[in-house]
Scaffold this motif. Structure first.
Motif, PDB file in Angstrom:
ATOM      1  N   TYR A 144       0.830  -1.206   0.000  1.00 47.40           N
ATOM      2  CA  TYR A 144       0.000   0.000   0.000  1.00 47.40           C
ATOM      3  C   TYR A 144       0.868   1.262   0.000  1.00 47.40           C
ATOM      4  N   PHE A 145       1.792   1.347   0.952  1.00 48.08           N
ATOM      5  CA  PHE A 145       2.600   2.567   1.051  1.00 48.08           C
ATOM      6  C   PHE A 145       3.560   2.702  -0.127  1.00 48.08           C
ATOM      7  N   GLY A 146       4.104   1.581  -0.601  1.00 43.68           N
ATOM      8  CA  GLY A 146       4.982   1.655  -1.750  1.00 43.68           C
ATOM      9  C   GLY A 146       4.287   2.189  -2.981  1.00 43.68           C
ATOM     10  N   ASN A 147       3.049   1.759  -3.201  1.00 42.60           N
ATOM     11  CA  ASN A 147       2.307   2.224  -4.370  1.00 42.60           C
ATOM     12  C   ASN A 147       1.699   3.613  -4.163  1.00 42.60           C
ATOM     13  N   ALA A 148       1.451   3.976  -2.905  1.00 41.14           N
ATOM     14  CA  ALA A 148       0.951   5.326  -2.620  1.00 41.14           C
ATOM     15  C   ALA A 148       2.043   6.372  -2.818  1.00 41.14           C
ATOM     16  N   TYR A 149       3.302   5.938  -2.676  1.00 42.39           N
ATOM     17  CA  TYR A 149       4.444   6.844  -2.838  1.00 42.39           C
ATOM     18  C   TYR A 149       5.406   6.225  -3.846  1.00 42.39           C
ATOM     19  N   PRO A 150       5.047   6.244  -5.124  1.00 41.52           N
ATOM     20  CA  PRO A 150       5.820   5.523  -6.144  1.00 41.52           C
ATOM     21  C   PRO A 150       7.178   6.139  -6.452  1.00 41.52           C
ATOM     22  N   ASN A 151       7.427   7.352  -6.007  1.00 39.76           N
ATOM     23  CA  ASN A 151       8.686   8.025  -6.315  1.00 39.76           C
ATOM     24  C   ASN A 151       9.656   8.009  -5.134  1.00 39.76           C
ATOM     25  N   GLY A 152       9.553   6.967  -4.323  1.00 38.94           N
ATOM     26  CA  GLY A 152      10.394   6.891  -3.135  1.00 38.94           C
ATOM     27  C   GLY A 152      11.844   6.553  -3.407  1.00 38.94           C
ATOM     28  N   GLY A 153      12.122   6.031  -4.596  1.00 44.18           N
ATOM     29  CA  GLY A 153      13.494   5.653  -4.916  1.00 44.18           C
ATOM     30  C   GLY A 153      13.777   4.187  -4.669  1.00 44.18           C
ATOM     31  N   TYR A 154      12.818   3.329  -4.984  1.00 46.92           N
ATOM     32  CA  TYR A 154      12.945   1.895  -4.735  1.00 46.92           C
ATOM     33  C   TYR A 154      13.856   1.226  -5.764  1.00 46.92           C
ATOM     34  N   GLY A 155      14.414   0.077  -5.355  1.00 46.07           N
ATOM     35  CA  GLY A 155      15.180  -0.733  -6.284  1.00 46.07           C
ATOM     36  C   GLY A 155      14.264  -1.417  -7.286  1.00 46.07           C
ATOM     37  N   ARG A 156      14.845  -1.865  -8.401  1.00 50.93           N
ATOM     38  CA  ARG A 156      14.048  -2.442  -9.488  1.00 50.93           C
ATOM     39  C   ARG A 156      13.234  -3.651  -9.038  1.00 50.93           C
ATOM     40  N   MET A 157      13.840  -4.576  -8.323  1.00 46.94           N
ATOM     41  CA  MET A 157      13.139  -5.785  -7.928  1.00 46.94           C
ATOM     42  C   MET A 157      12.039  -5.492  -6.917  1.00 46.94           C
ATOM     43  N   PHE A 158      12.283  -4.525  -6.037  1.00 46.93           N
ATOM     44  CA  PHE A 158      11.245  -4.156  -5.075  1.00 46.93           C
ATOM     45  C   PHE A 158      10.075  -3.482  -5.788  1.00 46.93           C
ATOM     46  N   LYS A 159      10.366  -2.697  -6.804  1.00 45.69           N
ATOM     47  CA  LYS A 159       9.279  -2.093  -7.593  1.00 45.69           C
ATOM     48  C   LYS A 159       8.383  -3.170  -8.190  1.00 45.69           C
ATOM     49  N   GLU A 160       8.989  -4.213  -8.726  1.00 44.32           N
ATOM     50  CA  GLU A 160       8.212  -5.317  -9.291  1.00 44.32           C
ATOM     51  C   GLU A 160       7.406  -6.019  -8.201  1.00 44.32           C
ATOM     52  N   TRP A 161       8.001  -6.183  -7.036  1.00 46.88           N
ATOM     53  CA  TRP A 161       7.315  -6.815  -5.900  1.00 46.88           C
ATOM     54  C   TRP A 161       6.094  -5.997  -5.498  1.00 46.88           C
ATOM     55  N   LEU A 162       6.234  -4.681  -5.505  1.00 46.10           N
ATOM     56  CA  LEU A 162       5.119  -3.813  -5.114  1.00 46.10           C
ATOM     57  C   LEU A 162       3.910  -3.974  -6.030  1.00 46.10           C
ATOM     58  N   LEU A 163       4.155  -4.316  -7.277  1.00 39.68           N
ATOM     59  CA  LEU A 163       3.075  -4.404  -8.258  1.00 39.68           C
ATOM     60  C   LEU A 163       2.538  -5.823  -8.430  1.00 39.68           C
TER      61      LEU A 163
END
Length: 261
Positions: free
Chosen positions: A66-85
């Motif tokens: 929830y928080f990762g997708n609510a704040y998509p410009n947090g500066g996440y790593g590539r694999m974590f971005k995929e995990w969030l989705l």
């Protein structure tokens, strides 16, 4: 003030130096570019999990997503971005320091070292299930908990060295000349703990971290979380960090403090 504000303020102070490394302790703590990043967002996601249901792995995953997708410009790593989705997210063997940067809330909730370790491991393995990723989260959480209950620096150092095998006998001056950006737990968590061990207070801890010229915001979040259990976070630093949070993140911080601090 003590608590997870230490990790949050460390992240915000370090945010302007993550990709602009410096090798000095002389710098302004805050400027117009200072902002919260993924370290703060994920720390507060873990905090919200603990508020809602600390025994539920599903609740943890829900809050991180929830928080990762609510704040998509947090500066996440590539694999974590995929995990969030992902619809059914699974851990991806990460040894990155993301597990350590977000773990500080568990050290304020656990009523024993054993419970802190249980919560820290759970907070890590939903994404960072590599042994080094888990170890980084556990070592950080242990250090915060031990500081919280009044352990000395020497006791914290000995515990982390014996239990996790980290070399904490180096000095900041020995590390700094050769240290480079490193997002691994094994290459940043020991150094972050050393930044705390060698410091005189909370602010000095943060200055130590950023002066290494590495993953500044994450290392300052890790060390800042420990320092904020050992010392108070100065009021001016608290205020300047808090004023950079939005309404939703600030509400989680307040709710966590009301429940556990």
């Amino acid at each position: 003030m003590k608590g997870i504000i230490g990790a949050i303020a460390g992240d915000i102070i370090g945010s302007t130096h993550e990709f602009r490394p410096i090798k000095t302790k002389e710098f302004s703590l805050f400027n117009k570019r200072s902002r919260f990043t993924d370290d703060t967002i994920m720390t507060l996601a873990v905090a919200k999990w603990l508020i809602n249901d600390k025994d539920s792995k599903d609740e943890l995953v829900d809050q991180l997503q929830y928080f990762g997708n609510a704040y998509p410009n947090g500066g996440y790593g590539r694999m974590f971005k995929e995990w969030l989705l992902a619809e059914n997210p699974t851990p991806y063997g990460s040894w990155g320091n993301g597990s350590a940067m977000r773990v500080s809330p568990v050290a304020w909730v656990g009523e024993s070292l054993e419970e802190v370790q249980k919560l820290a491991k759970l907070s890590s393995i939903v994404t960072h299930d590599h042994p080094e990723g888990v170890k980084g989260a556990l070592a950080t959480a242990d250090a915060i908990y031990l500081a919280r209950i009044g352990s000395s620096k020497e006791e914290i150092k000995n515990h982390v060295e014996i239990r996790y095998g980290y070399d904490l006998n180096r000095t900041i001056d020995e590390i700094r000349p050769f240290y480079k950006f490193d997002v691994s737990c094994q290459g940043s968590v020991p150094e972050s703990i050393i930044c705390f061990l060698e410091a005189e207070d909370y602010e000095d801890t943060i200055r130590n971290c950023i002066s290494l010229g590495g993953d500044a915001d994450t290392m300052a979040a890790i060390a800042g979380g420990i320092a904020a259990a050992y010392w108070e976070v100065p009021r001016e630093i608290q205020y300047k960090a808090i004023e950079r949070l939005d309404y939703e993140l600030l509400n989680v911080l307040i709710e966590f403090e009301d429940n556990f601090l």
